[in-house]
Design a protein around this motif. Structure first.
Motif, PDB file in Angstrom:
ATOM      1  N   LYS A  81      18.132  67.054  49.000  1.00 55.65           N
ATOM      2  CA  LYS A  81      17.929  68.144  48.431  1.00 55.65           C
ATOM      3  C   LYS A  81      18.901  68.234  47.290  1.00 55.65           C
ATOM      4  O   LYS A  81      18.592  68.755  46.344  1.00 55.65           O
ATOM      5  CB  LYS A  81      18.107  69.203  49.480  1.00 55.65           C
ATOM      6  CG  LYS A  81      16.980  69.329  50.468  1.00 55.65           C
ATOM      7  CD  LYS A  81      17.237  70.431  51.528  1.00 55.65           C
ATOM      8  CE  LYS A  81      15.973  70.539  52.401  1.00 55.65           C
ATOM      9  NZ  LYS A  81      16.027  71.341  53.672  1.00 55.65           N
ATOM     10  N   LYS A  82      20.075  67.695  47.228  1.00 58.23           N
ATOM     11  CA  LYS A  82      20.992  67.674  46.303  1.00 58.23           C
ATOM     12  C   LYS A  82      20.268  66.839  45.294  1.00 58.23           C
ATOM     13  O   LYS A  82      20.487  67.014  43.949  1.00 58.23           O
ATOM     14  CB  LYS A  82      22.321  67.319  46.626  1.00 58.23           C
ATOM     15  CG  LYS A  82      23.451  67.798  45.945  1.00 58.23           C
ATOM     16  CD  LYS A  82      24.716  67.337  46.281  1.00 58.23           C
ATOM     17  CE  LYS A  82      25.855  67.968  45.613  1.00 58.23           C
ATOM     18  NZ  LYS A  82      27.124  67.433  45.903  1.00 58.23           N
ATOM     19  N   LYS A 114      13.734  63.693  58.742  1.00 54.28           N
ATOM     20  CA  LYS A 114      12.755  64.793  58.505  1.00 54.28           C
ATOM     21  C   LYS A 114      13.344  66.114  59.154  1.00 54.28           C
ATOM     22  O   LYS A 114      13.391  67.277  58.551  1.00 54.28           O
ATOM     23  CB  LYS A 114      11.552  64.513  59.195  1.00 54.28           C
ATOM     24  CG  LYS A 114      10.512  65.411  58.677  1.00 54.28           C
ATOM     25  CD  LYS A 114       9.142  65.022  58.879  1.00 54.28           C
ATOM     26  CE  LYS A 114       8.157  65.943  58.664  1.00 54.28           C
ATOM     27  NZ  LYS A 114       6.797  65.634  58.559  1.00 54.28           N
ATOM     28  N   GLN A 115      14.066  66.065  60.296  1.00 52.18           N
ATOM     29  CA  GLN A 115      14.650  67.240  61.013  1.00 52.18           C
ATOM     30  C   GLN A 115      15.959  67.719  60.333  1.00 52.18           C
ATOM     31  O   GLN A 115      16.710  68.465  61.097  1.00 52.18           O
ATOM     32  CB  GLN A 115      14.267  67.262  62.252  1.00 52.18           C
ATOM     33  CG  GLN A 115      13.412  67.978  62.763  1.00 52.18           C
ATOM     34  CD  GLN A 115      12.121  66.986  63.295  1.00 52.18           C
ATOM     35  OE1 GLN A 115      12.222  66.138  64.072  1.00 52.18           O
ATOM     36  NE2 GLN A 115      11.165  67.058  62.747  1.00 52.18           N
ATOM     37  N   TYR A 117      19.194  68.591  57.674  1.00 51.86           N
ATOM     38  CA  TYR A 117      19.320  69.894  56.929  1.00 51.86           C
ATOM     39  C   TYR A 117      19.297  69.373  55.521  1.00 51.86           C
ATOM     40  O   TYR A 117      19.161  70.477  54.545  1.00 51.86           O
ATOM     41  CB  TYR A 117      20.463  70.678  57.154  1.00 51.86           C
ATOM     42  CG  TYR A 117      21.772  69.800  56.984  1.00 51.86           C
ATOM     43  CD1 TYR A 117      22.431  69.525  55.934  1.00 51.86           C
ATOM     44  CD2 TYR A 117      22.111  69.040  58.422  1.00 51.86           C
ATOM     45  CE1 TYR A 117      23.637  68.790  55.969  1.00 51.86           C
ATOM     46  CE2 TYR A 117      23.094  68.184  58.256  1.00 51.86           C
ATOM     47  CZ  TYR A 117      23.988  68.059  57.243  1.00 51.86           C
ATOM     48  OH  TYR A 117      24.953  67.018  57.158  1.00 51.86           O
ATOM     49  N   ASN A 118      19.576  68.262  55.125  1.00 49.53           N
ATOM     50  CA  ASN A 118      19.740  67.902  53.782  1.00 49.53           C
ATOM     51  C   ASN A 118      18.794  67.277  53.162  1.00 49.53           C
ATOM     52  O   ASN A 118      19.043  66.614  51.980  1.00 49.53           O
ATOM     53  CB  ASN A 118      21.116  67.388  53.800  1.00 49.53           C
ATOM     54  CG  ASN A 118      21.306  65.864  54.649  1.00 49.53           C
ATOM     55  OD1 ASN A 118      20.182  65.738  55.510  1.00 49.53           O
ATOM     56  ND2 ASN A 118      21.874  64.806  54.362  1.00 49.53           N
ATOM     57  N   LYS A 121      11.509  66.759  52.301  1.00 47.61           N
ATOM     58  CA  LYS A 121      10.466  66.195  53.438  1.00 47.61           C
ATOM     59  C   LYS A 121       9.105  65.770  52.539  1.00 47.61           C
ATOM     60  O   LYS A 121       8.154  66.340  52.659  1.00 47.61           O
ATOM     61  CB  LYS A 121       9.938  67.057  54.407  1.00 47.61           C
ATOM     62  CG  LYS A 121      10.991  67.809  55.319  1.00 47.61           C
ATOM     63  CD  LYS A 121      10.455  68.756  56.270  1.00 47.61           C
ATOM     64  CE  LYS A 121      11.527  69.068  57.288  1.00 47.61           C
ATOM     65  NZ  LYS A 121      11.178  70.047  58.238  1.00 47.61           N
ATOM     66  N   HIS A 184      20.577  78.488  50.794  1.00 52.93           N
ATOM     67  CA  HIS A 184      19.961  77.991  52.298  1.00 52.93           C
ATOM     68  C   HIS A 184      19.180  76.841  51.970  1.00 52.93           C
ATOM     69  O   HIS A 184      19.022  75.976  52.901  1.00 52.93           O
ATOM     70  CB  HIS A 184      19.472  78.976  53.231  1.00 52.93           C
ATOM     71  CG  HIS A 184      20.189  80.274  53.403  1.00 52.93           C
ATOM     72  ND1 HIS A 184      21.316  80.415  53.819  1.00 52.93           N
ATOM     73  CD2 HIS A 184      20.145  81.436  52.889  1.00 52.93           C
ATOM     74  CE1 HIS A 184      21.841  81.607  53.848  1.00 52.93           C
ATOM     75  NE2 HIS A 184      21.138  82.284  53.190  1.00 52.93           N
ATOM     76  N   ASP A 185      18.415  76.942  50.826  1.00 49.85           N
ATOM     77  CA  ASP A 185      17.595  75.560  50.638  1.00 49.85           C
ATOM     78  C   ASP A 185      17.234  75.488  49.189  1.00 49.85           C
ATOM     79  O   ASP A 185      17.791  76.264  48.306  1.00 49.85           O
ATOM     80  CB  ASP A 185      16.073  75.797  51.414  1.00 49.85           C
ATOM     81  CG  ASP A 185      15.248  74.488  51.666  1.00 49.85           C
ATOM     82  OD1 ASP A 185      15.861  73.724  51.357  1.00 49.85           O
ATOM     83  OD2 ASP A 185      14.259  74.739  52.374  1.00 49.85           O
ATOM     84  N   LEU A 186      16.556  74.588  48.942  1.00 50.74           N
ATOM     85  CA  LEU A 186      15.954  74.561  47.272  1.00 50.74           C
ATOM     86  C   LEU A 186      14.990  75.643  47.141  1.00 50.74           C
ATOM     87  O   LEU A 186      14.076  76.143  48.097  1.00 50.74           O
ATOM     88  CB  LEU A 186      15.244  73.236  47.209  1.00 50.74           C
ATOM     89  CG  LEU A 186      16.019  71.855  47.252  1.00 50.74           C
ATOM     90  CD1 LEU A 186      15.382  70.710  46.791  1.00 50.74           C
ATOM     91  CD2 LEU A 186      17.219  72.012  45.991  1.00 50.74           C
TER      92      LEU A 186
END
Lengths: 202, 212
Positions: A81-82, A114-115, A117-118, A121, A184-186
């Protein structure tokens, strides 16, 4: 022109093709990939470009170090995600026509992470992907197969008409919004114009 | 190398006021560890590094551990009068333990070729008293690992030269390795859900039955 006459002329050394076919033939045989890798799939991508597997047979040996000179983005590896905003930004910086191969389980779906946090998907949540390759990592042959699939796809693209290729359609976007780092997320977690969750039939 | 008891005795003698606790490891590896209070951690660690008999000059590993609030139950034998006869009866006694976070350091000696000595620091709780002593000034190898513990567990380190997130981005608020971490809900496409993912997927497939 009917196929019989075309065939006769070919025998005489005269090739009659549509401009579209000539254009696509040229493009599909000189696809220049963007030289960047994200994880272990990149090692297979490098192997595919080296002498043993020899991606240059397909006119794709010139890995470009700049997105401005590349036609193809091979998303080879885990997209965290980063890293996702940077991948989308690189895609936006590529000139049209541009294509994307998502290589490996991580790039197409998050794979074994996939499961986590980082890990994103699947990069197809943010940019349109032309060819997906499963595998962890895929063999260089699989990448070559994806490459040939992409070449067939380019060969079939239309220049005119309502079903013309994306880069000839001014109403189609060429750049896609870059996700932001949220708390918390993108944000957003996906681009609904690009990706809809496929319907799972059970 | 000395036994852990000997190290503990010597460390307590060298560092005034330090109270070390030996935490037993019941597994076959039997790697027992030393728990040190935060205020004496730096002095004790410096002793472990500089003592000529120990010379633990290499910190191989810094780990975070999360302990949630828990109810511990232990069996206690109690004498009771049952039907006029005194008998020994087993009773289960339950005690509540508040949660805390731990940082574990694995120390080796490259020059004397021994180790590991395992050093632990414990925070007061999981919410506001979450700072421990940074040992980066003693072992530079701890720098990135302490940053990782800070990132993923939310443990602060006093005296760390550059304490910021290392894996997640700066605006990120959560600490993903904590046991009560709530991950973002993006389970809209799960071709083969299983275990606890089934429950998360159900919300996204209201009409379909999700099979395990």
């Amino acid at each position: 022109m009917d196929d019989g006459l075309k065939s006769e002329l070919t025998k005489q050394g005269i090739y009659v093709v549509k401009l579209e076919q000539l254009y696509n033939w040229g493009r599909s045989n000189s696809v220049w990939p963007l030289g960047f890798g994200l994880a272990c799939c990149a090692i297979e991508m490098i192997a595919a470009s080296m002498a043993r597997f020899d991606l240059s047979r397909f006119g794709a040996e010139v890995f470009r170090p700049s997105p401005r000179q590349a036609d193809l983005m091979i998303v080879a590896g885990t997209v965290t995600k980063k890293m996702a905003p940077q991948v989308v930004r690189l895609y936006n910086q590529m000139p049209e026509p541009k294509y994307v191969i998502a290589m490996g389980a991580c790039a197409i779906s998050g794979g074994p992470f996939k499961q986590g946090y980082n890990v994103l998907k699947g990069i197809d949540r943010y940019i349109p992907v032309d060819v997906h390759i499963p595998g962890c990592p895929p063999r260089p042959e699989a990448l070559i197969h994806a490459f040939m699939t992409l070449q067939r796809k380019i060969d079939a693209q239309k220049v005119f008409g309502p079903d013309r290729a994306r880069h000839f359609d001014a109403s189609q976007p060429s750049e896609f919004p870059i996700p932001l780092y949220g708390e918390h997320d993108l944000v957003p977690a996906k681009n609904p114009n690009v990706w809809e969750p496929p319907v799972v039939v059970r | 190398m000395e036994t852990l008891e000997q190290i503990k005795t010597r460390a307590e003698r060298v560092v005034p006021g330090a109270q070390l606790t030996i935490i037993k490891n019941d597994s076959p590896s039997a790697q027992h560890s030393l728990l040190v209070a935060v205020e004496h951690a730096f002095a004790v660690a410096k002793f472990l590094r500089d003592d000529p008999a120990l010379r633990l000059d290499y910190c191989s590993n810094v780990s975070g551990v999360d302990f949630l609030d828990a109810e511990l139950s232990e069996k206690v034998k109690v004498k009771k009068v049952v039907d006029g006869v005194e008998k020994e009866v087993e009773e289960v006694r339950k005690t509540k333990r508040a949660g805390y976070l731990e940082v574990v350091y694995h120390l080796y000696s490259m020059s004397l070729k021994h180790g590991p000595v395992i050093l632990r620091q414990r925070t007061g709780n999981r919410s506001d008293t979450v700072a421990v002593m940074s040992l980066t000034p003693l072992w530079r190898s701890a720098e990135f690992q302490e940053r990782e513990v800070f990132d993923l567990y939310g443990i602060h380190f006093y005296g760390h030269p550059d304490l910021r997130r290392i894996l997640m981005w700066d605006g990120f608020k959560d600490h993903p390795m904590r046991k009560d971490y709530q991950e973002p809900d993006d389970y809209e496409y799960e071709p083969t859900p299983h275990d606890d993912v089934c429950d998360k997927t159900k919300a996204h497939y209201p009409k379909q039955e999700v099979k395990a």
